[in-house]
Design a protein around this motif. Structure first.
Motif, PDB file in Angstrom:
ATOM      1  N   PRO A 104      46.743 -19.809  27.768  1.00  0.00           N
ATOM      2  CA  PRO A 104      46.050 -18.617  27.260  1.00  0.00           C
ATOM      3  C   PRO A 104      46.984 -17.434  27.066  1.00  0.00           C
ATOM      4  O   PRO A 104      46.697 -16.533  26.284  1.00  0.00           O
ATOM      5  CB  PRO A 104      44.998 -18.335  28.349  1.00  0.00           C
ATOM      6  N   GLU A 105      48.124 -17.447  27.767  1.00  0.00           N
ATOM      7  CA  GLU A 105      49.105 -16.371  27.590  1.00  0.00           C
ATOM      8  C   GLU A 105      49.627 -16.344  26.160  1.00  0.00           C
ATOM      9  O   GLU A 105      49.913 -15.277  25.611  1.00  0.00           O
ATOM     10  CB  GLU A 105      50.285 -16.558  28.559  1.00  0.00           C
ATOM     11  N   VAL A 106      49.770 -17.522  25.573  1.00  0.00           N
ATOM     12  CA  VAL A 106      50.234 -17.608  24.194  1.00  0.00           C
ATOM     13  C   VAL A 106      49.188 -17.051  23.244  1.00  0.00           C
ATOM     14  O   VAL A 106      49.500 -16.317  22.294  1.00  0.00           O
ATOM     15  CB  VAL A 106      50.578 -19.070  23.829  1.00  0.00           C
ATOM     16  N   SER A 107      47.941 -17.377  23.494  1.00  0.00           N
ATOM     17  CA  SER A 107      46.866 -16.841  22.673  1.00  0.00           C
ATOM     18  C   SER A 107      46.824 -15.324  22.770  1.00  0.00           C
ATOM     19  O   SER A 107      46.650 -14.621  21.764  1.00  0.00           O
ATOM     20  CB  SER A 107      45.525 -17.436  23.109  1.00  0.00           C
ATOM     21  N   ALA A 108      47.010 -14.798  23.979  1.00  0.00           N
ATOM     22  CA  ALA A 108      47.022 -13.349  24.166  1.00  0.00           C
ATOM     23  C   ALA A 108      48.170 -12.705  23.399  1.00  0.00           C
ATOM     24  O   ALA A 108      48.022 -11.639  22.786  1.00  0.00           O
ATOM     25  CB  ALA A 108      47.119 -13.013  25.651  1.00  0.00           C
ATOM     26  N   PHE A 109      49.342 -13.358  23.407  1.00  0.00           N
ATOM     27  CA  PHE A 109      50.476 -12.842  22.642  1.00  0.00           C
ATOM     28  C   PHE A 109      50.170 -12.869  21.154  1.00  0.00           C
ATOM     29  O   PHE A 109      50.434 -11.903  20.422  1.00  0.00           O
ATOM     30  CB  PHE A 109      51.737 -13.656  22.936  1.00  0.00           C
ATOM     31  N   ASP A 110      49.604 -13.974  20.680  1.00  0.00           N
ATOM     32  CA  ASP A 110      49.297 -14.087  19.256  1.00  0.00           C
ATOM     33  C   ASP A 110      48.270 -13.050  18.808  1.00  0.00           C
ATOM     34  O   ASP A 110      48.279 -12.630  17.648  1.00  0.00           O
ATOM     35  CB  ASP A 110      48.791 -15.492  18.932  1.00  0.00           C
ATOM     36  N   GLU A 111      47.393 -12.643  19.720  1.00  0.00           N
ATOM     37  CA  GLU A 111      46.410 -11.629  19.355  1.00  0.00           C
ATOM     38  C   GLU A 111      47.098 -10.322  18.945  1.00  0.00           C
ATOM     39  O   GLU A 111      46.559  -9.542  18.162  1.00  0.00           O
ATOM     40  CB  GLU A 111      45.460 -11.351  20.525  1.00  0.00           C
ATOM     41  N   THR A 112      48.301 -10.080  19.473  1.00  0.00           N
ATOM     42  CA  THR A 112      49.016  -8.840  19.163  1.00  0.00           C
ATOM     43  C   THR A 112      49.668  -8.871  17.792  1.00  0.00           C
ATOM     44  O   THR A 112      50.070  -7.828  17.277  1.00  0.00           O
ATOM     45  CB  THR A 112      50.103  -8.557  20.213  1.00  0.00           C
ATOM     46  N   ARG A 113      49.809 -10.051  17.189  1.00  0.00           N
ATOM     47  CA  ARG A 113      50.527 -10.131  15.910  1.00  0.00           C
ATOM     48  C   ARG A 113      49.748 -10.851  14.813  1.00  0.00           C
ATOM     49  O   ARG A 113      50.128 -10.772  13.650  1.00  0.00           O
ATOM     50  CB  ARG A 113      51.871 -10.830  16.112  1.00  0.00           C
ATOM     51  N   ALA A 114      48.679 -11.547  15.168  1.00  0.00           N
ATOM     52  CA  ALA A 114      47.914 -12.295  14.167  1.00  0.00           C
ATOM     53  C   ALA A 114      47.214 -11.345  13.202  1.00  0.00           C
ATOM     54  O   ALA A 114      46.792 -10.245  13.575  1.00  0.00           O
ATOM     55  CB  ALA A 114      46.897 -13.191  14.859  1.00  0.00           C
ATOM     56  N   ILE A 115      47.094 -11.787  11.974  1.00  0.00           N
ATOM     57  CA  ILE A 115      46.475 -10.989  10.922  1.00  0.00           C
ATOM     58  C   ILE A 115      45.325 -11.796  10.348  1.00  0.00           C
ATOM     59  O   ILE A 115      45.513 -12.951   9.940  1.00  0.00           O
ATOM     60  CB  ILE A 115      47.491 -10.648   9.823  1.00  0.00           C
ATOM     61  N   SER A 116      44.148 -11.225  10.318  1.00  0.00           N
ATOM     62  CA  SER A 116      42.997 -11.961   9.805  1.00  0.00           C
ATOM     63  C   SER A 116      43.157 -12.194   8.306  1.00  0.00           C
ATOM     64  O   SER A 116      43.741 -11.375   7.582  1.00  0.00           O
ATOM     65  CB  SER A 116      41.697 -11.210  10.082  1.00  0.00           C
ATOM     66  N   THR A 117      42.624 -13.311   7.844  1.00  0.00           N
ATOM     67  CA  THR A 117      42.700 -13.567   6.410  1.00  0.00           C
ATOM     68  C   THR A 117      41.854 -12.562   5.623  1.00  0.00           C
ATOM     69  O   THR A 117      42.173 -12.256   4.473  1.00  0.00           O
ATOM     70  CB  THR A 117      42.260 -15.000   6.080  1.00  0.00           C
ATOM     71  N   ASP A 118      40.810 -12.021   6.244  1.00  0.00           N
ATOM     72  CA  ASP A 118      40.029 -10.975   5.572  1.00  0.00           C
ATOM     73  C   ASP A 118      40.908  -9.763   5.270  1.00  0.00           C
ATOM     74  O   ASP A 118      40.855  -9.199   4.168  1.00  0.00           O
ATOM     75  CB  ASP A 118      38.848 -10.542   6.439  1.00  0.00           C
ATOM     76  N   GLN A 119      41.723  -9.354   6.246  1.00  0.00           N
ATOM     77  CA  GLN A 119      42.613  -8.218   6.036  1.00  0.00           C
ATOM     78  C   GLN A 119      43.639  -8.524   4.948  1.00  0.00           C
ATOM     79  O   GLN A 119      43.919  -7.684   4.088  1.00  0.00           O
ATOM     80  CB  GLN A 119      43.337  -7.860   7.339  1.00  0.00           C
ATOM     81  N   LEU A 120      44.160  -9.732   4.964  1.00  0.00           N
ATOM     82  CA  LEU A 120      45.143 -10.109   3.949  1.00  0.00           C
ATOM     83  C   LEU A 120      44.527 -10.117   2.557  1.00  0.00           C
ATOM     84  O   LEU A 120      45.142  -9.644   1.590  1.00  0.00           O
ATOM     85  CB  LEU A 120      45.713 -11.489   4.267  1.00  0.00           C
ATOM     86  N   VAL A 121      43.331 -10.678   2.443  1.00  0.00           N
ATOM     87  CA  VAL A 121      42.666 -10.711   1.144  1.00  0.00           C
ATOM     88  C   VAL A 121      42.463  -9.296   0.615  1.00  0.00           C
ATOM     89  O   VAL A 121      42.670  -9.022  -0.582  1.00  0.00           O
ATOM     90  CB  VAL A 121      41.333 -11.473   1.238  1.00  0.00           C
ATOM     91  N   ASP A 122      42.093  -8.370   1.490  1.00  0.00           N
ATOM     92  CA  ASP A 122      41.921  -6.975   1.070  1.00  0.00           C
ATOM     93  C   ASP A 122      43.233  -6.389   0.561  1.00  0.00           C
ATOM     94  O   ASP A 122      43.273  -5.731  -0.491  1.00  0.00           O
ATOM     95  CB  ASP A 122      41.401  -6.130   2.242  1.00  0.00           C
ATOM     96  N   LEU A 123      44.315  -6.612   1.308  1.00  0.00           N
ATOM     97  CA  LEU A 123      45.606  -6.068   0.905  1.00  0.00           C
ATOM     98  C   LEU A 123      46.108  -6.699  -0.389  1.00  0.00           C
ATOM     99  O   LEU A 123      46.770  -6.039  -1.201  1.00  0.00           O
ATOM    100  CB  LEU A 123      46.634  -6.279   2.010  1.00  0.00           C
ATOM    101  N   LEU A 124      45.813  -7.972  -0.574  1.00  0.00           N
ATOM    102  CA  LEU A 124      46.253  -8.666  -1.777  1.00  0.00           C
ATOM    103  C   LEU A 124      45.417  -8.315  -3.004  1.00  0.00           C
ATOM    104  O   LEU A 124      45.804  -8.608  -4.126  1.00  0.00           O
ATOM    105  CB  LEU A 124      46.196 -10.184  -1.551  1.00  0.00           C
ATOM    106  N   GLY A 125      44.268  -7.707  -2.765  1.00  0.00           N
ATOM    107  CA  GLY A 125      43.368  -7.416  -3.883  1.00  0.00           C
ATOM    108  C   GLY A 125      42.578  -8.624  -4.313  1.00  0.00           C
ATOM    109  O   GLY A 125      42.146  -8.737  -5.467  1.00  0.00           O
ATOM    110  N   GLY A 126      42.359  -9.542  -3.361  1.00  0.00           N
ATOM    111  CA  GLY A 126      41.621 -10.774  -3.624  1.00  0.00           C
ATOM    112  C   GLY A 126      42.520 -11.991  -3.504  1.00  0.00           C
ATOM    113  O   GLY A 126      43.716 -11.917  -3.794  1.00  0.00           O
ATOM    114  N   ALA A 127      41.953 -13.087  -3.041  1.00  0.00           N
ATOM    115  CA  ALA A 127      42.698 -14.347  -2.902  1.00  0.00           C
ATOM    116  C   ALA A 127      41.716 -15.459  -2.602  1.00  0.00           C
ATOM    117  O   ALA A 127      40.658 -15.243  -2.015  1.00  0.00           O
ATOM    118  CB  ALA A 127      43.736 -14.245  -1.788  1.00  0.00           C
ATOM    119  N   ARG A 128      42.078 -16.660  -2.992  1.00  0.00           N
ATOM    120  CA  ARG A 128      41.315 -17.828  -2.540  1.00  0.00           C
ATOM    121  C   ARG A 128      42.000 -18.395  -1.303  1.00  0.00           C
ATOM    122  O   ARG A 128      43.213 -18.283  -1.141  1.00  0.00           O
ATOM    123  CB  ARG A 128      41.196 -18.874  -3.640  1.00  0.00           C
ATOM    124  N   ARG A 129      41.204 -19.012  -0.429  1.00  0.00           N
ATOM    125  CA  ARG A 129      41.712 -19.527   0.839  1.00  0.00           C
ATOM    126  C   ARG A 129      41.569 -21.041   0.859  1.00  0.00           C
ATOM    127  O   ARG A 129      40.500 -21.567   0.592  1.00  0.00           O
ATOM    128  CB  ARG A 129      40.943 -18.910   2.011  1.00  0.00           C
TER     129      ARG A 129
END
Length: 247
Positions: free
Chosen positions: A138-163
């Protein structure tokens, strides 16, 4: 935080491109004439149309095989390239290392004429579906929470995208985070762990207790009993996603 000048020394040995994942990435790129690979590392998954690789780490650049595309040492947030320089830009398992995500995405949009392809992961799915972080680290998951980026956020920044889901084969040749989901003993190998940033950057001291429990469960057969159904699968979806944006 450690950089790939220290973390990336074993990548050429443990991170060989998987042909099935390569086929999906190349299909997503489509019939483009030229590609720039941003956060390129050692050059995994670069198609023949690649005209330039961009990578900040000297250690990673030094491991690029002979015959690879030309490479330049630079960061995604400040690409040394003119506007609309290539048909497509790809960024594979790299955006979580960027210091300014929005700036990096703006740069991808600036230099690409037709298409952007990003490989990332959905942290919620990864945390819930991947047994290693759910049950042992779970320590790894906690670390990843600090750097992971949701695909929703990425789609917004990209101006749309298919997943597109990227399913991980049970014998995946590219040793990224969940590559060994059906080969649990691999996570006990320090060299394998050195090629997985979520483990390397969390740190050996933090993950040692969980790895000890994993080793014990493998020895006693508890892991095999608990995951008997998993051992029958050929591929799994643990949250890796291709995002494809047409400009």
């Amino acid at each position: 935080m450690a950089t790939y000048d220290t973390l990336g020394a074993t990548y050429a040995r443990t991170r060989q491109p998987d042909p099935r994942i390569a086929a999906q990435i190349h299909a997503a790129l489509g019939n483009v004439t030229d590609v720039i690979n941003v956060g390129a590392g050692i050059g995994s998954y670069e198609p023949p149309q690649t005209v330039l690789a961009v990578e900040p780490s000297r250690v990673m650049l030094a491991q690029r095989p002979p015959g690879s595309a030309p490479a330049v040492q630079a960061v995604a947030e400040d690409l040394p390239l003119r506007d609309n320089v290539a048909d497509a830009v790809m960024a594979l398992l790299t955006i979580h290392h960027w210091s300014d995500l929005a700036a990096g995405i703006r740069e991808l949009r600036r230099v690409a004429r037709r298409r952007i392809v990003i490989l990332t992961w959905e942290q919620r799915i990864f945390r819930e579906q991947f047994w290693l972080v759910r049950e042992y680290l779970p320590e790894v998951s906690a670390f990843d929470e600090t750097r992971a980026i949701s695909t929703d956020q990425l789609v917004d920044l990209l101006g749309g995208a298919r997943r597109e889901p990227v399913r991980v084969p049970h014998d995946c040749t590219d040793g990224f985070g969940a590559a060994y989901w059906r080969r649990p003993h691999a996570y006990l190998d320090r060299q394998v762990r050195a090629g997985i940033s979520m483990l390397s950057q969390t740190g050996e001291d933090a993950i040692a207790p969980g790895l000890t429990r994993l080793a014990d469960d493998l020895t006693t057969g508890r892991w095999q009993t608990r995951h008997a159904e998993l051992l029958t699968l050929e591929t799994i979806d643990v949250g890796y996603r291709l995002l494809v944006t047409d400009l």
